[in-house]
Design an enzyme around this catalytic site. Structure first.
Site, PDB file in Angstrom:
ATOM      1  CE1 TYR A   1     -10.475  -0.597  11.294  1.00  0.00           C
ATOM      2  CE2 TYR A   1     -12.580  -1.350  10.274  1.00  0.00           C
ATOM      3  CZ  TYR A   1     -11.595  -0.298  10.454  1.00  0.00           C
ATOM      4  OH  TYR A   1     -11.791   0.593   9.285  1.00  0.00           O
TER       5      TYR A   1
ATOM      6  CD  GLU B   1      -3.008   1.076   2.355  1.00  0.00           C
ATOM      7  OE1 GLU B   1      -3.732   0.169   1.932  1.00  0.00           O
ATOM      8  OE2 GLU B   1      -3.022   1.798   3.227  1.00  0.00           O
TER       9      GLU B   1
END
Length: 288
Positions: free
Chosen positions: A146, A17
Protein backbone atom coordinates in the site's frame (compact mmCIF):
# COMPACT_ATOMS: atom_id res chain seq x y z
CA UNK A 1 6.56 -19.55 -15.90
CA UNK A 2 7.35 -18.41 -12.39
CA UNK A 3 6.47 -14.72 -12.08
CA UNK A 4 9.65 -13.62 -10.23
CA UNK A 5 11.62 -14.80 -13.28
CA UNK A 6 9.73 -12.30 -15.45
CA UNK A 7 11.04 -9.42 -13.37
CA UNK A 8 14.58 -10.72 -13.79
CA UNK A 9 14.23 -10.80 -17.58
CA UNK A 10 12.44 -7.54 -18.42
CA UNK A 11 11.42 -4.15 -17.15
CA UNK A 12 8.72 -3.08 -16.87
CA UNK A 13 6.58 -6.19 -16.51
CA UNK A 14 3.08 -5.44 -17.79
CA UNK A 15 0.14 -7.26 -16.20
CA UNK A 16 -3.65 -7.10 -15.99
CA UNK A 17 -6.20 -8.07 -13.37
CA UNK A 18 -9.66 -9.55 -13.85
CA UNK A 19 -12.30 -10.88 -11.48
CA UNK A 20 -14.54 -13.95 -11.77
CA UNK A 21 -18.24 -13.47 -12.51
CA UNK A 22 -20.57 -13.79 -9.54
CA UNK A 23 -22.25 -16.76 -11.19
CA UNK A 24 -20.41 -19.68 -12.76
CA UNK A 25 -23.05 -19.70 -15.49
CA UNK A 26 -21.50 -16.44 -16.74
CA UNK A 27 -17.99 -17.87 -17.19
CA UNK A 28 -18.23 -17.68 -20.99
CA UNK A 29 -18.27 -13.90 -20.74
CA UNK A 30 -14.96 -13.75 -18.90
CA UNK A 31 -13.24 -15.73 -21.65
CA UNK A 32 -14.56 -13.30 -24.28
CA UNK A 33 -12.99 -10.57 -22.19
CA UNK A 34 -9.68 -12.46 -22.01
CA UNK A 35 -9.68 -12.93 -25.80
CA UNK A 36 -9.62 -9.16 -26.18
CA UNK A 37 -7.20 -8.60 -23.33
CA UNK A 38 -4.75 -10.93 -25.05
CA UNK A 39 -4.23 -8.16 -27.63
CA UNK A 40 -2.58 -6.14 -24.85
CA UNK A 41 0.19 -8.79 -24.76
CA UNK A 42 0.27 -8.94 -20.94
CA UNK A 43 3.12 -10.75 -19.26
CA UNK A 44 0.55 -12.22 -16.89
CA UNK A 45 -3.07 -11.92 -15.84
CA UNK A 46 -4.10 -12.13 -12.21
CA UNK A 47 -7.50 -13.55 -11.27
CA UNK A 48 -9.07 -12.34 -8.04
CA UNK A 49 -10.48 -14.67 -5.39
CA UNK A 50 -14.21 -14.60 -6.03
CA UNK A 51 -17.40 -15.23 -4.10
CA UNK A 52 -16.24 -13.46 -0.94
CA UNK A 53 -13.64 -16.13 -0.27
CA UNK A 54 -16.20 -18.94 -0.40
CA UNK A 55 -14.24 -21.99 -1.51
CA UNK A 56 -17.35 -23.90 -2.62
CA UNK A 57 -18.34 -21.29 -5.21
CA UNK A 58 -14.86 -20.20 -6.24
CA UNK A 59 -13.95 -20.23 -9.93
CA UNK A 60 -10.55 -18.49 -9.63
CA UNK A 61 -8.57 -21.68 -10.18
CA UNK A 62 -10.62 -22.74 -13.21
CA UNK A 63 -10.32 -19.34 -14.89
CA UNK A 64 -6.59 -18.99 -14.19
CA UNK A 65 -5.95 -22.49 -15.51
CA UNK A 66 -7.98 -21.98 -18.69
CA UNK A 67 -6.29 -18.66 -19.47
CA UNK A 68 -2.91 -20.35 -19.22
CA UNK A 69 -3.91 -23.39 -21.29
CA UNK A 70 -6.08 -21.75 -23.93
CA UNK A 71 -4.41 -18.37 -24.42
CA UNK A 72 -0.80 -19.07 -23.49
CA UNK A 73 -0.76 -16.24 -20.94
CA UNK A 74 0.81 -16.84 -17.54
CA UNK A 75 -1.56 -16.38 -14.61
CA UNK A 76 -1.56 -15.51 -10.93
CA UNK A 77 -4.40 -16.89 -8.81
CA UNK A 78 -5.44 -14.80 -5.82
CA UNK A 79 -5.90 -16.56 -2.49
CA UNK A 80 -7.43 -14.90 0.58
CA UNK A 81 -7.37 -16.22 4.12
CA UNK A 82 -9.54 -14.17 6.46
CA UNK A 83 -12.57 -16.32 5.65
CA UNK A 84 -10.61 -19.56 5.22
CA UNK A 85 -9.51 -22.40 7.45
CA UNK A 86 -6.21 -24.21 7.05
CA UNK A 87 -8.15 -27.06 5.45
CA UNK A 88 -9.66 -24.62 2.94
CA UNK A 89 -6.19 -23.35 2.04
CA UNK A 90 -4.87 -26.89 1.74
CA UNK A 91 -7.70 -27.76 -0.65
CA UNK A 92 -7.13 -24.66 -2.80
CA UNK A 93 -3.39 -25.31 -3.01
CA UNK A 94 -4.20 -28.83 -4.16
CA UNK A 95 -6.49 -27.42 -6.84
CA UNK A 96 -3.78 -25.01 -7.97
CA UNK A 97 -1.22 -27.81 -8.19
CA UNK A 98 -3.58 -30.01 -10.21
CA UNK A 99 -4.25 -27.10 -12.57
CA UNK A 100 -0.53 -26.32 -13.06
CA UNK A 101 -0.88 -22.89 -11.45
CA UNK A 102 2.58 -21.85 -10.30
CA UNK A 103 1.89 -18.35 -8.96
CA UNK A 104 -0.37 -17.21 -6.13
CA UNK A 105 -1.11 -13.75 -4.74
CA UNK A 106 -1.48 -14.26 -0.98
CA UNK A 107 -3.92 -11.79 0.60
CA UNK A 108 -5.64 -11.39 3.91
CA UNK A 109 -8.86 -10.37 2.17
CA UNK A 110 -11.42 -7.76 3.12
CA UNK A 111 -13.18 -8.02 6.46
CA UNK A 112 -16.88 -7.69 5.70
CA UNK A 113 -19.03 -6.27 8.48
CA UNK A 114 -21.39 -8.89 9.88
CA UNK A 115 -19.54 -11.80 8.30
CA UNK A 116 -18.19 -14.48 10.61
CA UNK A 117 -14.42 -14.85 10.45
CA UNK A 118 -12.58 -18.18 10.70
CA UNK A 119 -9.82 -16.75 12.93
CA UNK A 120 -7.20 -19.26 11.72
CA UNK A 121 -5.34 -16.57 9.76
CA UNK A 122 -5.01 -12.95 10.81
CA UNK A 123 -2.50 -11.64 8.26
CA UNK A 124 -1.31 -12.37 4.72
CA UNK A 125 2.17 -13.39 5.92
CA UNK A 126 0.57 -16.26 7.86
CA UNK A 127 -1.12 -17.40 4.65
CA UNK A 128 2.19 -17.15 2.75
CA UNK A 129 3.84 -19.36 5.37
CA UNK A 130 1.04 -21.91 5.01
CA UNK A 131 1.34 -21.90 1.20
CA UNK A 132 5.08 -22.48 1.45
CA UNK A 133 4.56 -25.29 3.95
CA UNK A 134 2.01 -27.07 1.78
CA UNK A 135 3.48 -26.60 -1.71
CA UNK A 136 7.20 -27.34 -1.14
CA UNK A 137 8.26 -24.33 -3.27
CA UNK A 138 6.18 -25.51 -6.25
CA UNK A 139 4.26 -22.22 -6.07
CA UNK A 140 5.71 -18.71 -6.19
CA UNK A 141 4.09 -16.26 -3.78
CA UNK A 142 3.24 -12.65 -4.57
CA UNK A 143 1.88 -10.11 -2.09
CA UNK A 144 0.11 -6.77 -1.86
CA UNK A 145 1.43 -3.46 -0.61
CA UNK A 146 0.00 0.00 0.00
CA UNK A 147 1.86 3.10 -1.23
CA UNK A 148 0.09 5.27 1.34
CA UNK A 149 0.04 2.62 4.06
CA UNK A 150 -2.65 0.10 4.94
CA UNK A 151 -5.63 1.78 6.56
CA UNK A 152 -5.13 -0.28 9.72
CA UNK A 153 -1.50 0.80 10.15
CA UNK A 154 -0.59 3.76 12.31
CA UNK A 155 2.05 4.99 9.86
CA UNK A 156 3.68 4.21 6.55
CA UNK A 157 6.86 3.17 8.37
CA UNK A 158 4.89 0.66 10.44
CA UNK A 159 3.24 -0.71 7.31
CA UNK A 160 6.58 -1.13 5.55
CA UNK A 161 7.96 -2.92 8.59
CA UNK A 162 4.98 -5.28 8.37
CA UNK A 163 5.88 -5.91 4.72
CA UNK A 164 9.11 -7.46 5.93
CA UNK A 165 7.08 -10.26 7.50
CA UNK A 166 5.59 -11.00 4.07
CA UNK A 167 9.03 -11.06 2.45
CA UNK A 168 10.30 -13.32 5.22
CA UNK A 169 7.32 -15.60 4.60
CA UNK A 170 8.35 -16.12 0.97
CA UNK A 171 6.73 -13.27 -0.96
CA UNK A 172 8.99 -12.47 -3.94
CA UNK A 173 6.97 -9.83 -5.83
CA UNK A 174 4.70 -7.04 -4.58
CA UNK A 175 1.74 -5.43 -6.35
CA UNK A 176 0.40 -2.15 -4.99
CA UNK A 177 -3.10 -1.11 -4.15
CA UNK A 178 -4.42 1.41 -6.69
CA UNK A 179 -3.21 4.98 -6.32
CA UNK A 180 -3.67 8.26 -8.18
CA UNK A 181 -0.66 10.23 -6.93
CA UNK A 182 2.66 9.04 -8.37
CA UNK A 183 4.59 11.08 -5.84
CA UNK A 184 3.10 8.95 -3.06
CA UNK A 185 4.34 5.85 -4.89
CA UNK A 186 7.86 7.26 -5.30
CA UNK A 187 8.02 8.17 -1.61
CA UNK A 188 6.84 4.68 -0.68
CA UNK A 189 9.43 3.00 -2.92
CA UNK A 190 12.19 5.20 -1.55
CA UNK A 191 11.30 4.34 2.03
CA UNK A 192 10.77 0.66 1.29
CA UNK A 193 14.19 0.32 -0.34
CA UNK A 194 15.89 2.17 2.54
CA UNK A 195 14.11 -0.12 5.00
CA UNK A 196 15.32 -3.27 3.27
CA UNK A 197 12.49 -4.22 0.88
CA UNK A 198 14.37 -5.32 -2.25
CA UNK A 199 11.77 -7.39 -4.16
CA UNK A 200 10.21 -6.06 -7.41
CA UNK A 201 7.15 -3.83 -6.99
CA UNK A 202 4.47 -3.43 -9.65
CA UNK A 203 2.42 -0.23 -9.57
CA UNK A 204 -1.33 -0.90 -9.51
CA UNK A 205 -3.25 1.51 -11.73
CA UNK A 206 -7.02 1.67 -12.15
CA UNK A 207 -8.36 3.94 -14.92
CA UNK A 208 -11.41 5.74 -13.50
CA UNK A 209 -13.82 6.04 -16.43
CA UNK A 210 -17.33 6.00 -14.91
CA UNK A 211 -19.15 7.85 -12.15
CA UNK A 212 -19.91 4.49 -10.52
CA UNK A 213 -16.19 3.91 -10.01
CA UNK A 214 -15.91 7.32 -8.35
CA UNK A 215 -18.74 6.54 -5.94
CA UNK A 216 -17.52 3.05 -5.02
CA UNK A 217 -13.89 2.33 -5.90
CA UNK A 218 -12.36 5.73 -5.25
CA UNK A 219 -14.32 6.30 -2.05
CA UNK A 220 -13.37 2.89 -0.65
CA UNK A 221 -9.74 2.80 -1.78
CA UNK A 222 -8.48 5.28 0.76
CA UNK A 223 -6.07 6.63 -1.87
CA UNK A 224 -5.29 10.33 -1.73
CA UNK A 225 -6.70 12.40 -4.57
CA UNK A 226 -4.28 14.91 -6.11
CA UNK A 227 -5.56 18.20 -7.48
CA UNK A 228 -5.38 17.13 -11.13
CA UNK A 229 -7.53 14.08 -10.37
CA UNK A 230 -10.22 15.94 -8.42
CA UNK A 231 -10.26 18.65 -11.09
CA UNK A 232 -10.90 15.97 -13.73
CA UNK A 233 -13.75 14.48 -11.70
CA UNK A 234 -15.32 17.87 -11.14
CA UNK A 235 -15.01 18.88 -14.78
CA UNK A 236 -16.63 15.73 -16.19
CA UNK A 237 -19.02 14.68 -13.41
CA UNK A 238 -22.02 15.19 -15.73
CA UNK A 239 -20.30 14.14 -18.96
CA UNK A 240 -19.98 10.36 -19.28
CA UNK A 241 -18.06 10.40 -22.57
CA UNK A 242 -15.77 13.15 -21.38
CA UNK A 243 -15.04 11.31 -18.13
CA UNK A 244 -14.20 8.13 -20.04
CA UNK A 245 -11.63 9.92 -22.19
CA UNK A 246 -10.23 11.95 -19.31
CA UNK A 247 -9.94 8.85 -17.12
CA UNK A 248 -7.99 7.01 -19.81
CA UNK A 249 -5.69 9.99 -20.29
CA UNK A 250 -5.07 10.33 -16.55
CA UNK A 251 -4.11 6.65 -16.20
CA UNK A 252 -1.90 6.83 -19.30
CA UNK A 253 -0.14 9.88 -17.87
CA UNK A 254 0.48 8.05 -14.60
CA UNK A 255 1.84 4.97 -16.35
CA UNK A 256 4.12 6.82 -18.75
CA UNK A 257 5.59 8.78 -15.85
CA UNK A 258 6.10 5.61 -13.81
CA UNK A 259 7.81 3.76 -16.66
CA UNK A 260 10.02 6.75 -17.44
CA UNK A 261 11.11 6.73 -13.81
CA UNK A 262 12.06 3.04 -13.84
CA UNK A 263 9.11 1.25 -12.25
CA UNK A 264 9.52 -2.54 -12.02
CA UNK A 265 6.06 -3.26 -13.37
CA UNK A 266 2.64 -1.89 -14.25
CA UNK A 267 -0.46 -3.78 -13.09
CA UNK A 268 -3.73 -2.51 -14.58
CA UNK A 269 -6.96 -3.17 -12.71
CA UNK A 270 -9.17 -3.69 -15.76
CA UNK A 271 -12.54 -4.12 -13.99
CA UNK A 272 -13.17 -6.68 -16.75
CA UNK A 273 -13.40 -3.87 -19.30
CA UNK A 274 -11.22 -4.80 -22.29
CA UNK A 275 -11.94 -1.52 -24.08
CA UNK A 276 -10.30 0.40 -21.25
CA UNK A 277 -7.31 -1.94 -21.10
CA UNK A 278 -6.78 -1.80 -24.86
CA UNK A 279 -7.00 1.98 -24.96
CA UNK A 280 -4.40 2.25 -22.21
CA UNK A 281 -2.15 -0.32 -23.86
CA UNK A 282 -2.19 1.50 -27.21
CA UNK A 283 -0.96 4.66 -25.49
CA UNK A 284 1.90 3.01 -23.56
CA UNK A 285 3.04 0.11 -25.73
CA UNK A 286 5.96 2.12 -27.14
CA UNK A 287 7.48 2.08 -23.63
CA UNK A 288 6.90 -1.60 -22.88
Amino acid sequence: MRIPELYEKKKPVFSLEIFPPKRKSNLEGIYKTVERLADCKPDFISVTYGAGGNIADNSTCEIASNIKKNYGIETVAHLTCVNSTKEDVKEMIGRFADADIQNVLALRGDIVEGEELKHEFRHANELAIEVQRKCNDDIEILGACYPEGHYESRSLDEDINNLKYKIGAGVKVLITQLFFDNQAFYEFIGKARLMGIAVPVSAGIMPIVTSKQIEKTVALSGASLPHDFTKMISLYENDAEGLFEAGINYAVGQIRDLITNGVDGIHVYTMNNPEVALRVYEEIKDLL
